[in-house]
Design a protein around this motif. Structure first.
Motif, PDB file in Angstrom:
ATOM      1  N   MET A   1     123.140  64.875  54.723  1.00  0.00           N
ATOM      2  CA  MET A   1     122.504  63.568  54.729  1.00  0.00           C
ATOM      3  C   MET A   1     121.871  63.295  56.088  1.00  0.00           C
ATOM      4  SD  MET A   1     124.230  59.798  54.185  1.00  0.00           S
ATOM      5  CE  MET A   1     124.622  60.018  52.466  1.00  0.00           C
ATOM      6  N   THR A   2     120.728  62.619  56.058  1.00  0.00           N
ATOM      7  CA  THR A   2     120.092  62.130  57.282  1.00  0.00           C
ATOM      8  C   THR A   2     119.731  60.667  57.087  1.00  0.00           C
ATOM      9  OG1 THR A   2     117.862  62.760  56.576  1.00  0.00           O
ATOM     10  CG2 THR A   2     119.101  64.377  57.900  1.00  0.00           C
ATOM     11  N   ARG A   3     119.583  59.985  58.204  1.00  0.00           N
ATOM     12  CA  ARG A   3     119.108  58.603  58.175  1.00  0.00           C
ATOM     13  C   ARG A   3     117.693  58.604  58.695  1.00  0.00           C
ATOM     14  NH1 ARG A   3     121.173  53.454  61.747  1.00  0.00           N
ATOM     15  NH2 ARG A   3     120.789  54.844  63.478  1.00  0.00           N
ATOM     16  N   ARG A   4     116.777  58.023  57.923  1.00  0.00           N
ATOM     17  CA  ARG A   4     115.392  57.887  58.370  1.00  0.00           C
ATOM     18  C   ARG A   4     115.276  56.673  59.262  1.00  0.00           C
ATOM     19  NH1 ARG A   4     110.820  59.118  54.516  1.00  0.00           N
ATOM     20  NH2 ARG A   4     110.683  56.863  54.409  1.00  0.00           N
ATOM     21  N   ILE A   5     114.623  56.860  60.398  1.00  0.00           N
ATOM     22  CA  ILE A   5     114.405  55.796  61.363  1.00  0.00           C
ATOM     23  C   ILE A   5     112.908  55.527  61.413  1.00  0.00           C
ATOM     24  CG2 ILE A   5     114.598  55.182  63.804  1.00  0.00           C
ATOM     25  CD1 ILE A   5     117.277  56.183  63.608  1.00  0.00           C
ATOM     26  N   GLY A   6     112.555  54.282  61.503  1.00  0.00           N
ATOM     27  CA  GLY A   6     111.134  53.976  61.514  1.00  0.00           C
ATOM     28  C   GLY A   6     110.825  52.661  62.199  1.00  0.00           C
ATOM     29  N   LEU A   7     109.588  52.251  62.043  1.00  0.00           N
ATOM     30  CA  LEU A   7     109.097  51.031  62.656  1.00  0.00           C
ATOM     31  C   LEU A   7     108.594  50.101  61.560  1.00  0.00           C
ATOM     32  CD1 LEU A   7     108.644  49.866  65.537  1.00  0.00           C
ATOM     33  CD2 LEU A   7     106.258  50.599  65.285  1.00  0.00           C
ATOM     34  N   ALA A   8     109.119  48.881  61.558  1.00  0.00           N
ATOM     35  CA  ALA A   8     108.643  47.839  60.649  1.00  0.00           C
ATOM     36  C   ALA A   8     107.741  46.913  61.456  1.00  0.00           C
ATOM     37  CB  ALA A   8     109.817  47.063  60.072  1.00  0.00           C
ATOM     38  N   TRP A   9     106.632  46.488  60.826  1.00  0.00           N
ATOM     39  CA  TRP A   9     105.733  45.564  61.510  1.00  0.00           C
ATOM     40  C   TRP A   9     105.042  44.669  60.493  1.00  0.00           C
ATOM     41  CZ3 TRP A   9     104.416  50.369  60.054  1.00  0.00           C
ATOM     42  CH2 TRP A   9     103.177  50.558  59.433  1.00  0.00           C
TER      43      TRP A   9
ATOM     44  N   PRO B   1     114.866  50.279  55.558  1.00  0.00           N
ATOM     45  CA  PRO B   1     115.398  49.099  54.873  1.00  0.00           C
ATOM     46  C   PRO B   1     115.504  49.336  53.367  1.00  0.00           C
ATOM     47  CG  PRO B   1     113.473  48.543  56.230  1.00  0.00           C
ATOM     48  CD  PRO B   1     113.556  50.032  56.159  1.00  0.00           C
ATOM     49  N   PRO B   2     116.501  48.729  52.727  1.00  0.00           N
ATOM     50  CA  PRO B   2     116.603  48.855  51.270  1.00  0.00           C
ATOM     51  C   PRO B   2     115.448  48.137  50.560  1.00  0.00           C
ATOM     52  CG  PRO B   2     118.348  47.437  52.129  1.00  0.00           C
ATOM     53  CD  PRO B   2     117.619  47.990  53.309  1.00  0.00           C
ATOM     54  N   ALA B   3     114.880  47.121  51.199  1.00  0.00           N
ATOM     55  CA  ALA B   3     113.730  46.386  50.663  1.00  0.00           C
ATOM     56  C   ALA B   3     112.981  45.771  51.839  1.00  0.00           C
ATOM     57  CB  ALA B   3     114.191  45.295  49.699  1.00  0.00           C
ATOM     58  N   LEU B   4     111.684  45.573  51.656  1.00  0.00           N
ATOM     59  CA  LEU B   4     110.864  44.973  52.711  1.00  0.00           C
ATOM     60  C   LEU B   4     110.401  43.580  52.284  1.00  0.00           C
ATOM     61  CD1 LEU B   4     108.578  47.985  53.693  1.00  0.00           C
ATOM     62  CD2 LEU B   4     110.344  46.920  55.109  1.00  0.00           C
ATOM     63  N   PRO B   5     110.417  42.627  53.225  1.00  0.00           N
ATOM     64  CA  PRO B   5     109.843  41.318  52.918  1.00  0.00           C
ATOM     65  C   PRO B   5     108.338  41.455  52.670  1.00  0.00           C
ATOM     66  CG  PRO B   5     111.146  41.245  54.948  1.00  0.00           C
ATOM     67  CD  PRO B   5     111.002  42.687  54.563  1.00  0.00           C
ATOM     68  N   LYS B   6     107.795  40.516  51.946  1.00  0.00           N
ATOM     69  CA  LYS B   6     106.364  40.512  51.660  1.00  0.00           C
ATOM     70  C   LYS B   6     105.567  40.542  52.967  1.00  0.00           C
ATOM     71  CE  LYS B   6     102.829  38.001  49.155  1.00  0.00           C
ATOM     72  NZ  LYS B   6     102.529  36.848  48.319  1.00  0.00           N
ATOM     73  N   GLY B   7     104.577  41.419  53.015  1.00  0.00           N
ATOM     74  CA  GLY B   7     103.694  41.516  54.169  1.00  0.00           C
ATOM     75  C   GLY B   7     104.195  42.408  55.290  1.00  0.00           C
ATOM     76  N   VAL B   8     105.381  42.984  55.157  1.00  0.00           N
ATOM     77  CA  VAL B   8     105.940  43.862  56.198  1.00  0.00           C
ATOM     78  C   VAL B   8     105.808  45.312  55.738  1.00  0.00           C
ATOM     79  CG1 VAL B   8     108.010  44.512  57.493  1.00  0.00           C
ATOM     80  CG2 VAL B   8     107.543  42.099  57.005  1.00  0.00           C
TER      81      VAL B   8
ATOM     82  N   LEU C   1     114.528  41.966  60.716  1.00  0.00           N
ATOM     83  CA  LEU C   1     113.446  42.197  59.765  1.00  0.00           C
ATOM     84  C   LEU C   1     112.858  40.863  59.300  1.00  0.00           C
ATOM     85  CD1 LEU C   1     111.933  44.479  58.360  1.00  0.00           C
ATOM     86  CD2 LEU C   1     113.613  44.365  56.506  1.00  0.00           C
ATOM     87  N   LYS C   2     113.697  39.851  59.146  1.00  0.00           N
ATOM     88  CA  LYS C   2     113.206  38.508  58.805  1.00  0.00           C
ATOM     89  C   LYS C   2     112.353  37.951  59.943  1.00  0.00           C
ATOM     90  CE  LYS C   2     117.026  37.395  55.727  1.00  0.00           C
ATOM     91  NZ  LYS C   2     118.250  36.609  55.534  1.00  0.00           N
ATOM     92  N   GLU C   3     112.732  38.246  61.190  1.00  0.00           N
ATOM     93  CA  GLU C   3     111.931  37.782  62.332  1.00  0.00           C
ATOM     94  C   GLU C   3     110.552  38.442  62.340  1.00  0.00           C
ATOM     95  OE1 GLU C   3     113.887  37.782  66.147  1.00  0.00           O
ATOM     96  OE2 GLU C   3     115.784  37.119  65.261  1.00  0.00           O
ATOM     97  N   VAL C   4     110.494  39.725  61.948  1.00  0.00           N
ATOM     98  CA  VAL C   4     109.186  40.400  61.827  1.00  0.00           C
ATOM     99  C   VAL C   4     108.358  39.697  60.755  1.00  0.00           C
ATOM    100  CG1 VAL C   4     108.007  42.539  61.168  1.00  0.00           C
ATOM    101  CG2 VAL C   4     110.029  42.655  62.624  1.00  0.00           C
TER     102      VAL C   4
ATOM    103  N   LEU D   1     109.896  46.164  64.643  1.00  0.00           N
ATOM    104  CA  LEU D   1     111.332  46.442  64.624  1.00  0.00           C
ATOM    105  C   LEU D   1     111.570  47.927  64.423  1.00  0.00           C
ATOM    106  CD1 LEU D   1     114.384  45.734  64.289  1.00  0.00           C
ATOM    107  CD2 LEU D   1     113.881  45.316  61.861  1.00  0.00           C
ATOM    108  N   ALA D   2     112.340  48.537  65.309  1.00  0.00           N
ATOM    109  CA  ALA D   2     112.800  49.911  65.121  1.00  0.00           C
ATOM    110  C   ALA D   2     114.135  49.827  64.396  1.00  0.00           C
ATOM    111  CB  ALA D   2     112.961  50.615  66.459  1.00  0.00           C
ATOM    112  N   CYS D   3     114.218  50.504  63.230  1.00  0.00           N
ATOM    113  CA  CYS D   3     115.440  50.394  62.419  1.00  0.00           C
ATOM    114  C   CYS D   3     115.531  51.554  61.445  1.00  0.00           C
ATOM    115  CB  CYS D   3     115.441  49.073  61.651  1.00  0.00           C
ATOM    116  SG  CYS D   3     114.099  48.877  60.454  1.00  0.00           S
ATOM    117  N   GLY D   4     116.706  51.679  60.835  1.00  0.00           N
ATOM    118  CA  GLY D   4     116.860  52.592  59.725  1.00  0.00           C
ATOM    119  C   GLY D   4     116.046  52.085  58.548  1.00  0.00           C
TER     120      GLY D   4
END
Length: 182
Positions: free
Chosen positions: A174-182, A63-70, A47-50, A58-61
């Motif tokens: 419970m389910t895990r949400r999967i998504g795309l960070a960009w 995130p608990p928090a997103l970096p600025k601009g993501v 996520l830091k690389e994004v 990034l395809a991932c569960g």
């Protein structure tokens, strides 16, 4: 229009046996001129690389928090299940977790922290005997009767492959949400 060029996609290690292979097949079929480069690793590091523009997405569960601009957008859900050896008789998630040794799914993963919070809220403190980062290794250990675990269940289901019992975690499950960070 057909996309062409290069796409550098990161993927959380926990998605390697589930959504990633299917998604890559579909993406390649839809856009054969697109060159895809994959990076695998821990979602937090990727996520830091994004955020720094080192990878495109990034395809991932979730995130608990997103970096600025993501940004992050969900595209799938995975059930979170208690997996148990074949032949275990307990019918509920709580009964399985209280009776059998517990193999914790890698504490470095965001979903593990969500699972731990869920268990604490329910007052369930399983007897942890080990922590393992790979779902496949956990499935084999559970199959051999070393204990039970809680994992997000991808496709193909490791429980079907190894003949494990699956019991949903929580009510509602419970389910895990999967998504795309960009």
């Amino acid at each position: 229009a057909d996309l062409a060029g290069s796409l550098t996609l990161g993927a959380a290690a926990t998605l390697l046996t589930g959504v990633i292979p299917q998604s890559l097949v579909s993406l390649r079929a839809s856009h054969p001129r697109l060159q895809i480069r994959m990076h695998f690793g821990l979602a937090a590091a990727l996520l830091k690389e994004v955020a720094h523009g080192e990878i495109d997405a990034l395809a991932c569960g979730e995130p608990p928090a997103l970096p600025k601009g993501v940004r992050w957008t969900a595209f799938a859900h995975e059930p979170v299940m208690v997996i148990a050896p074949p032949g275990t008789r307990e019918r509920t998630d709580e009964a399985l977790l209280r009776k059998h040794p517990y193999i914790r799914y890698g504490g470095r993963f965001w979903i593990s922290q969500i699972i731990e919070t869920h268990l604490a809220a329910r007052g369930i403190a399983p007897q942890q005997i080990m922590e393992v980062d790979f779902r496949e290794a956990i499935a084999l250990m559970v199959h051999h009767g070393l204990g039970v675990s809680i994992v997000p269940v991808g496709d193909p289901s490791l429980s079907r492959i190894y003949g494990l019992r699956e019991v949903p975690l929580g009510r509602p499950p419970m389910t895990r949400r999967i998504g795309l960070a960009w």
